[in-house]
Write a protein that holds these residues in place. Sequence first.
Motif, PDB file in Angstrom:
ATOM      1  N   LEU B 400      39.996  39.104  39.315  1.00 40.93           N
ATOM      2  CA  LEU B 400      41.019  38.223  38.963  1.00 40.93           C
ATOM      3  C   LEU B 400      40.840  37.408  38.385  1.00 40.93           C
ATOM      4  N   LYS B 401      40.160  36.371  38.985  1.00 40.74           N
ATOM      5  CA  LYS B 401      39.752  34.884  38.067  1.00 40.74           C
ATOM      6  C   LYS B 401      39.234  35.132  36.983  1.00 40.74           C
ATOM      7  N   THR B 402      38.734  36.009  36.537  1.00 42.63           N
ATOM      8  CA  THR B 402      38.374  36.447  34.961  1.00 42.63           C
ATOM      9  C   THR B 402      39.816  36.491  34.079  1.00 42.63           C
ATOM     10  N   ILE B 403      40.466  37.664  34.797  1.00 41.27           N
ATOM     11  CA  ILE B 403      41.986  37.916  33.763  1.00 41.27           C
ATOM     12  C   ILE B 403      42.290  37.090  33.843  1.00 41.27           C
ATOM     13  N   ALA B 404      42.240  35.632  35.058  1.00 42.42           N
ATOM     14  CA  ALA B 404      43.440  34.322  35.062  1.00 42.42           C
ATOM     15  C   ALA B 404      42.444  33.845  33.625  1.00 42.42           C
ATOM     16  N   GLY B 405      41.834  33.680  33.088  1.00 47.67           N
ATOM     17  CA  GLY B 405      40.991  33.418  32.271  1.00 47.67           C
ATOM     18  C   GLY B 405      40.109  32.446  32.611  1.00 47.67           C
ATOM     19  N   LEU B 406      39.155  31.568  34.220  1.00 50.82           N
ATOM     20  CA  LEU B 406      39.328  30.434  35.258  1.00 50.82           C
ATOM     21  C   LEU B 406      37.868  31.271  35.053  1.00 50.82           C
ATOM     22  N   LEU B 407      37.307  31.934  35.245  1.00 55.00           N
ATOM     23  CA  LEU B 407      35.856  32.529  35.187  1.00 55.00           C
ATOM     24  C   LEU B 407      35.397  33.378  33.966  1.00 55.00           C
ATOM     25  N   PRO B 408      34.442  33.009  32.538  1.00 57.80           N
ATOM     26  CA  PRO B 408      34.708  33.595  31.716  1.00 57.80           C
ATOM     27  C   PRO B 408      33.404  34.596  32.335  1.00 57.80           C
ATOM     28  N   PRO B 409      33.844  36.303  31.578  1.00 61.35           N
ATOM     29  CA  PRO B 409      32.934  36.795  31.782  1.00 61.35           C
ATOM     30  C   PRO B 409      31.623  36.960  30.650  1.00 61.35           C
ATOM     31  N   ALA B 410      31.056  37.936  30.813  1.00 59.61           N
ATOM     32  CA  ALA B 410      29.711  37.444  30.760  1.00 59.61           C
ATOM     33  C   ALA B 410      29.437  38.917  29.309  1.00 59.61           C
TER      34      ALA B 410
END
Lengths: 296, 668
Positions: B400-410
């Motif tokens: 969820l955090k990655t979808i929200a842009g808070l945690l950039p994916p590798a």
Amino acid sequence: MTEIAATSTENTRLQRALGVLRDVMARPSGAIGLTLVTFHVILAIISPWIVPYDYRAMDSLSMLNGPSGAHWLGTDHLGRDVLTRVLLGGREALLVTGIATPVAVIWGGLLGIFFGLVGGRLDEVLMRVVDAFLSLPWILKMLVLIVTFGTGIEVLIPTLAFFYGIPVIRIARAATHDVVARDFVSAARARGHGRITVIRRELLPNVLDTLMVEGAMRWSWMLLAFSSLSFLGFGVSPPTPDWGLMIADARGFMSFAPWGVLGPVIALSSLIIGINLTADALAKALGIDRAQKAPV
Amino acid sequence: MSALIDIRDISVGFAGRDGRTREVLRNIDLAVTPGECVGLVGESGSGKSTLALAAMGYLKRGLRLLNGSAAFNGIDMFAQSRQELERIRGGQLALIPQNSGQSLTPTLRVGAQLGEALRLHSALPADRHAAKVVELLGHVRLPDPESIVQRFPHELSGGQQQRVAIAMALAGEPEALLLDEPTTGLDVTTQAHILELLRDITTERGMAMVYVSHDLGAIARVCTRVVVMYAGEVVLEGSTRHVLKSPAHPYAQGLLASIPKLDDTTLPIALDGRPPAPGDAGAGCAFADRCALVRDRCRSTRPQLVPSESGGTARCFFAREAGRQQGRTIGAAPVRFSSGETMLDLDGLSISYARPRLLDQLLGRGTDVPPTVDDISISIGKGETLGLVGESGSGKSTILKTIAGLLPPAGGAVTAGNQALPHAVEQRAPGQLRQIQLIFQNPDDSLNPRHTVADILEQPLKLYFGLAGDKLRSRSAEILDRVRLGAHYLDRLPSQLSGGEKQRVAIARAFAAGPEIVLCDEVTSALDVSVQAAVLDLLNDLKKTQGTTYIFVSHDLAVVRALADRVAVLYQGRLCEIGQTDQVFEGESHPYTKVLLGAVLEPDPDAAPTLAADDIVERAPPASGCPFQRRCPRRLGEICDTDTPPWQSPEAGHFIRCHISLEDLNAA
């Protein structure tokens, strides 16, 4: 949903400040502390008009006299009225620390918040520098500066503000770390608010509480430091009356003229105890449990 | 048999701000005999924990004993000296607190802590303590007790810490145990294991137990008798079977109806309103304001506890009627949209928390740690609700955090409505930001304590729509109305709201943006069951009017069942299974899904969980093969360690990632 009975629906900033003040006054420690502090501040302002004697007036006929009708707290080794000098002796200390404390809290707080936000390796390195600085005895650092630049208010204020801002960095950084990790900061970031908005709206209000309590604590430490410097002869220069200086002057005669020491000691300690009690009540009113935090 | 814990006519209260004494417990009797386990249930604030602690002669700060007594083994606990209490507490009468991770000393090894408990509370000679410690740890079924002795509490998982706390409580060979929400906050599988352990311990040792919980499923599993509390009073008491199968009090019924059940495809029914604050209950029945059966008499006269015809005692004038009401109402059906359009597409998403070490960075090497989340490809239709389930650490919230842009994916890509989203929130356009909103687990943490409800709601309105002045205010009130809160809430601070109201405000903030996609991260797990039902109902309603797409993360499978169209099961950040809700819950399933489903507790004394896999917690995903290889009860062999399992599809839209053939999966 049922109504909450009798909750104030006004939540302006002023309302909150008044609420906190009321809460502080409702606690025994807050009531006693705030009364002591207010008493000292008022006295420092009006004392020049109410003192019974000129603080410089020496009287070679009545040196080291005990308390009497003419001199309620007796006289010192130069025959000056101790009561007059005790009443005036806090002015310098309150002026210097009254300016230096906010300066210390502001610069230390800003830097601490900055470190807390930056995080990572830079933060680690800078904090070790702060730690190294804190590990030196304060009196040593301060004496070096004073010996280099001389005494006087214009040197003392920046010196105290500088040294007492450093521990504030630690506190502000820790408080920032706590707040930054909370979801409402993530929520604001996820909404897409700018960095400045997030700091100003989400972070600052929550860190300010901690800084306020920290400021009160720093104030009492700073008063003690100022008086110690005066005691050592690096603070206020004679004949200006100052509690630290008075204690230094009178301590030689303590065995047979204890009033010379007792007056300034009671004045100084009542002020410091008052500030500490207020800080304590303030922390409790704001919901910050200082008892669990390290005393640095 | 005479009662071991005997609380008589106890009343406990505190002095309110107006000087009036406010009662937290009102005239309660409770007797527990050896071999019996009594469950105390109720919403938060009902006084259940206070009552359990009073059995130890302990009251929280500010509380006073107003009336009555609490006896243990015939000793009046409130009349004992400090030394005497110290001897009894922890020895004959032990407490297992909710969050034992916090109650263990972080700087002491497990062995030393248990040794100390033995030294204080056991008659055993000191040279036999070491052996006893190992024996106790084995008794609470910790694997490899010899190595656990040497570890520090933070090196153990939550479930293991809870087991250590239980071992510590058992060190003094207690005659009675007090358990205060001992499994709250643990994963379903861990919870099921701990409850089995507690059940066995009571039967083996014939101890008396008081079990405090808001979870009727847990109560059903361990308790023989249940006491339902409401606003500091006992409203219903009886055998577990009576209370859960034919509750003779409208409140107990409401509580039961608000629990989502695994075999129920409708939403649970919310229990509206909230209990009166301590001391605010009027002359009549405390539950009158929220009761469906309320009559004039209920408001003027306080009912007494009287035996009901279905067994047990109930504090209700219309207990008989209440008994007949049972099971009549059916919850709202979840809203289902079926549009072919894709709203959100996750393509080969991979997320890594591991930072390369300094040496690796200097040499330009990458890390060899497998990513926390890997190979997530899901496409979510417009108006669809996707449930994301798995134990803690499975990467649900991370996604969820990655979808929200808070945690950039590798690696991988997130596409929303045909637009590829930039990884970092700072690079996203205002429209893209508005489109996706996130609701957090705990409203205490997601609402700034210094902002009023108006401040909170105005932020998205100002940011996305540039509203100001009266328009801003009226729009905020409108949004608040949509989450069923009145405009008078606008000037309140979060601390002036109840838990459910706070979460409504958090939901209102998310919907203020008019989002197309709402990410819900365990949004009900910090709430009471009765409040949870209301929040689920609200989310369902909002979907009806707004046509929102949800990703709903939860560890509670029954909640997901009630709300989701499709379910994705995650283990160690890797997908195990994905499909329509019915397909996943009823059809063939991945061994891990089976384990999760088996561990779900139902508020039914006849339903027993099946414990297929160990509840050990893995800290990192395996480097190769199936993520579930180390815990799988149906492991095939080496192939599971080496080869990534293939996707198999038993039905259209249903995919299982396992080496076991579909026929074999079906057979079991």
